[in-house]
Write a protein that holds these residues in place. Structure first.
Motif, short mmCIF file in Angstrom:
data_model
loop_
_atom_site.label_atom_id
_atom_site.label_comp_id
_atom_site.label_asym_id
_atom_site.label_seq_id
_atom_site.Cartn_x
_atom_site.Cartn_y
_atom_site.Cartn_z
N ASN A 1 10.09 6.67 2.46
CA ASN A 1 10.54 6.12 1.17
C ASN A 1 10.17 6.93 -0.05
O ASN A 1 10.70 6.71 -1.13
CB ASN A 1 9.99 4.70 1.00
N MET A 2 9.25 7.86 0.15
CA MET A 2 8.82 8.73 -0.94
C MET A 2 10.00 9.33 -1.72
O MET A 2 10.00 9.32 -2.97
CB MET A 2 7.94 9.82 -0.35
N PRO A 3 11.02 9.89 -1.04
CA PRO A 3 12.11 10.53 -1.78
C PRO A 3 12.84 9.58 -2.75
O PRO A 3 13.33 10.03 -3.79
CB PRO A 3 13.07 11.01 -0.71
N PHE A 4 12.87 8.29 -2.42
CA PHE A 4 13.56 7.35 -3.32
C PHE A 4 12.83 7.27 -4.65
O PHE A 4 13.41 7.41 -5.72
CB PHE A 4 13.63 5.96 -2.68
N THR B 1 11.51 1.00 -3.49
CA THR B 1 10.59 1.61 -2.53
C THR B 1 9.89 0.52 -1.71
O THR B 1 9.77 0.61 -0.49
CB THR B 1 9.53 2.46 -3.26
N TRP B 2 9.49 -0.52 -2.40
CA TRP B 2 8.81 -1.63 -1.73
C TRP B 2 9.76 -2.32 -0.75
O TRP B 2 9.41 -2.59 0.41
CB TRP B 2 8.32 -2.62 -2.78
N ALA B 3 10.99 -2.60 -1.20
CA ALA B 3 11.95 -3.29 -0.35
C ALA B 3 12.28 -2.46 0.89
O ALA B 3 12.41 -2.99 1.99
CB ALA B 3 13.22 -3.61 -1.13
N LYS B 4 12.43 -1.17 0.69
CA LYS B 4 12.72 -0.31 1.84
C LYS B 4 11.51 -0.22 2.76
O LYS B 4 11.64 -0.11 3.97
CB LYS B 4 13.15 1.09 1.37
N GLY B 5 10.31 -0.29 2.16
CA GLY B 5 9.09 -0.27 2.96
C GLY B 5 9.02 -1.48 3.88
O GLY B 5 8.68 -1.38 5.05
N LEU C 1 1.77 6.91 -6.69
CA LEU C 1 0.68 7.83 -7.00
C LEU C 1 1.10 9.29 -6.84
O LEU C 1 0.74 10.16 -7.63
CB LEU C 1 -0.49 7.53 -6.05
N ILE C 2 1.90 9.56 -5.80
CA ILE C 2 2.32 10.94 -5.55
C ILE C 2 3.61 11.26 -6.30
O ILE C 2 3.75 12.33 -6.91
CB ILE C 2 2.56 11.16 -4.03
N ILE D 1 0.84 -1.21 0.00
CA ILE D 1 0.00 0.00 0.00
C ILE D 1 0.87 1.26 0.00
O ILE D 1 0.63 2.20 -0.76
CB ILE D 1 -0.95 0.00 1.22
N SER D 2 1.93 1.26 0.84
CA SER D 2 2.76 2.48 0.89
C SER D 2 3.49 2.70 -0.44
O SER D 2 3.68 3.82 -0.87
CB SER D 2 3.73 2.44 2.06
N THR D 3 3.87 1.60 -1.10
CA THR D 3 4.53 1.74 -2.41
C THR D 3 3.56 2.32 -3.43
O THR D 3 3.92 3.21 -4.21
CB THR D 3 5.05 0.37 -2.91
#
Lengths: 249, 352
Positions: A128-131, A181-185, A54-55, A47-49
């Motif tokens: 993780n957004m900045p990545f 992003t997913w892996a860091k999440g 999206l953003i 979900i966070s990815t």
């Protein structure tokens, strides 16, 4: 020097992977607690990815294509969470959702971030957004805007040109960004710990599970969680490199 | 017909400064100018990629200044092809037709037809990055021409290609223009393209169009020192014009006092720049008895053989460069250090 370092890293990984007996790892994997942690980690990180995509994709596109007032300032601020310790980000999120009128309002309509899985998602998203943003920005910057110009002369609207030409051309950067992003999440610990806490079977993701089980001496359980995280990192790093991610970051 | 009036656009690095142009239907219009002159942004403004800061673009009596590109029916080809790498050649060429919602079989027919004309029919299933530069540019031109645009914009379409491919594609462009009668606006650095393709040529410099005319007009009668230098006119002399008895003489300060050059084109008593094209100078061993007003004796200081033409540097007190054919040079039988006579007709001395 590089060889010594690589040897050291491999030794560490092997040590973690071979410390418990394989049967103990399997047994831990079968427990409800580890299965819950895997499930919660997967759900929150996916979900966070998605939120990051999206953003970050439209934001990165406008940063790459348009000049606007305050662009370099915005750009720097958006990169800030990269340098910020996740714990600090977590404290900030905790204060924002726990003590401000906005947080109170969201709570009154039933959206609670503090000490809930929702908090984990927002923590992963924020850190993780900045990545995603950086990778997408450099991906878009590398694609000449002339492809869109040509698409427009061939009958596309601006949005169609982006959708049918620029985005397909950005697919590698997109996949590299999404995977990292997913892996860091999945591995996110500090910020999630601050806002969502470490409650067994409630906000227990894999890293939280590792921490909880380590603290109370359940070594086999802790190491099982560690092995899963390790495998995820290795695979996602491979995928990231496959799509040329490091060139874009 | 395309009419551009007083277009200005500031993109920071590149500018257009009060550009007005008129391009007739079916014309092959070429724009030349040094890098950074604003040629590409002029084309992009015509295509409608961005609106001008001021001025109007009128296409066939319709003001299209703020009309988006897709409603103009103007297509564009860039130097580096800009083929969409994720689509096959066929999908690239059919891209615009698909946007026009044509039925798939009709798209396939049109794509095959145009690809056949450009000799890339066998490449339709391939992806652009597997093609040579010439093949990619043929695909890009096909993609633009298949929509039967009212204007086709070409931004240095041949610059990225090797010599032989460039020549072949240039001939194909000429054939294409003859066959389709499409109005073409073509940017180039290459003067051969100007002479072989252009019905008219415009010269741009620092965001302005400074001369428009047939290639002959622009190359033989440049209207400024900049154009004379840019188009490679070698003999440029600055002096003062004096009109006497219907004929004008220009006093040019040389190494040994002043020299007079007669010109039939100089009128007032003003400071002027006179140019003489090297091929308009006749070279001989003895003084020619002719009606030509200008005759100078000088010493050959240098000889450069460029293949078909030989360029001779002659010092008459003024530095002249004359161009003669290889045969002409051999029949002269002179060498560096010898004295020759230069003869120039008064009407070959251009003034601006």
């Amino acid at each position: 020097m590089g060889l010594v370092l690589a040897g050291f890293i491999i030794a560490l990984l092997l040590l973690v992977a071979t410390h418990p007996s394989p049967s103990a790892v399997i047994e831990s994997l079968m427990t409800k607690e580890i299965q819950f942690a895997i499930y919660l980690s997967l759900v929150t990180s996916v979900i966070s990815t998605l939120l990051c995509i999206l953003i970050a994709v439209p934001a990165a596109y406008s940063l790459a294509r348009y000049d606007f007032w305050g662009k370099s300032f915005v750009s720097t601020i958006l990169d800030l969470p990269l340098a910020l310790p996740p714990l600090v980000a977590g404290v900030g999120l905790l204060l924002f959702f726990g003590t401000t009128p906005i947080g109170d309002f969201l709570e009154s309509i039933g959206i609670v971030f503090v000490f809930t899985p929702l908090g984990i998602i927002i923590a992963q998203f924020f850190v993780n957004m900045p990545f995603m943003l950086r990778i997408m920005r450099s991906t878009f910057t590398d694609i000449s805007p002339r492809y869109e110009y040509v698409a427009c002369t061939l009958g596309c609207t601006n949005l169609q040109a982006i959708w049918r030409v620029t985005l397909p051309m950005a697919i590698n950067g997109f996949l590299a960004g999404a995977v990292i992003t997913w892996a860091k999440g999945i591995g996110e610990f500090g910020a999630a710990l601050m806002i969502a806490g470490a409650t067994r079977m409630k906000t227990e993701t894999l890293p939280i599970s590792l921490f909880l089980n380590m603290s109370c001496g359940e070594l086999d359980m802790a190491i099982s969680a560690a092995i899963i995280l390790m495998v995820i990192s290795l695979v996602s790093l491979y995928v990231f490199e496959y799509f040329g991610g490091s060139a874009k970051f | 017909m395309l009419t551009i009036e007083h277009i200005s656009k500031n993109l920071g690095e590149f500018i257009l400064d009060d550009v007005s142009l008129r391009v007739e239907d079916g014309e092959y219009f070429v724009i030349i100018g040094p890098t950074g002159a604003g040629k590409t942004i002029l084309l992009e403004t015509i295509a409608g990629v961005y609106p001008p800061d001021s001025g109007t673009v009128v296409l066939d009596d319709r003001d299209v200044t703020f009309v988006p590109p897709r409603e103009r029916n103007i297509t564009m080809v860039y130097q580096d092809y800009m083929l969409f790498p994720h689509l096959t050649v066929a999908e690239n060429i059919g891209f615009g037709l698909k946007n026009r919602k044509l039925p798939p079989d009709e798209i396939a027919d049109k794509v095959a037809e145009v690809a056949e004309i450009f000799g890339i029919g066998h490449l339709l299933h391939r992806y652009p990055n597997t093609l040579s530069g010439g093949e990619q540019q043929r695909a890009a031109i096909s993609r633009a021409i298949v929509l039967e645009p009212s204007i086709l914009l070409l931004d240095e379409p041949l610059s990225a290609l090797d010599g032989q491919t460039r020549e072949r594609l240039r001939i194909e462009l000429k054939r294409l223009h003859a066959a389709y009668k499409t109005t073409i606006i073509h940017i180039t650095h290459n003067f051969e393209e100007v002479f072989s393709l252009a019905s008219r040529v415009a010269v741009m410099h620092q965001g302005k169009v400074i001369q428009v005319g047939t290639p002959d007009e622009v190359f033989r009668h440049p209207n400024s020192a900049f154009i004379a230098e840019f188009v490679g006119v070698q003999n440029i002399f600055r002096g003062t014009c004096t009109a006497t008895n219907g004929l004008s003489e220009i006093t040019v300060e040389g190494t040994e006092g002043s020299h007079l050059i007669c010109s039939s084109l100089c009128t007032g008593n003003t400071d002027v720049t006179a140019t003489i094209r090297p091929e308009d100078i006749m070279v001989s061993c003895t003084k020619l008895e002719s009606s030509a007003r200008n005759s100078f004796a000088g010493t050959i200081t240098d000889v450069a053989d460029n293949g078909s033409m030989v360029r001779i540097s002659v010092d008459t007190g003024l530095p002249f460069i004359a161009a003669v054919t290889r045969q002409g040079w051999q029949s002269l039988g002179v060498e560096i250090g010898d004295t020759v006579y230069l003869t120039v007709m008064a009407q070959s001395v251009h003034i601006f």
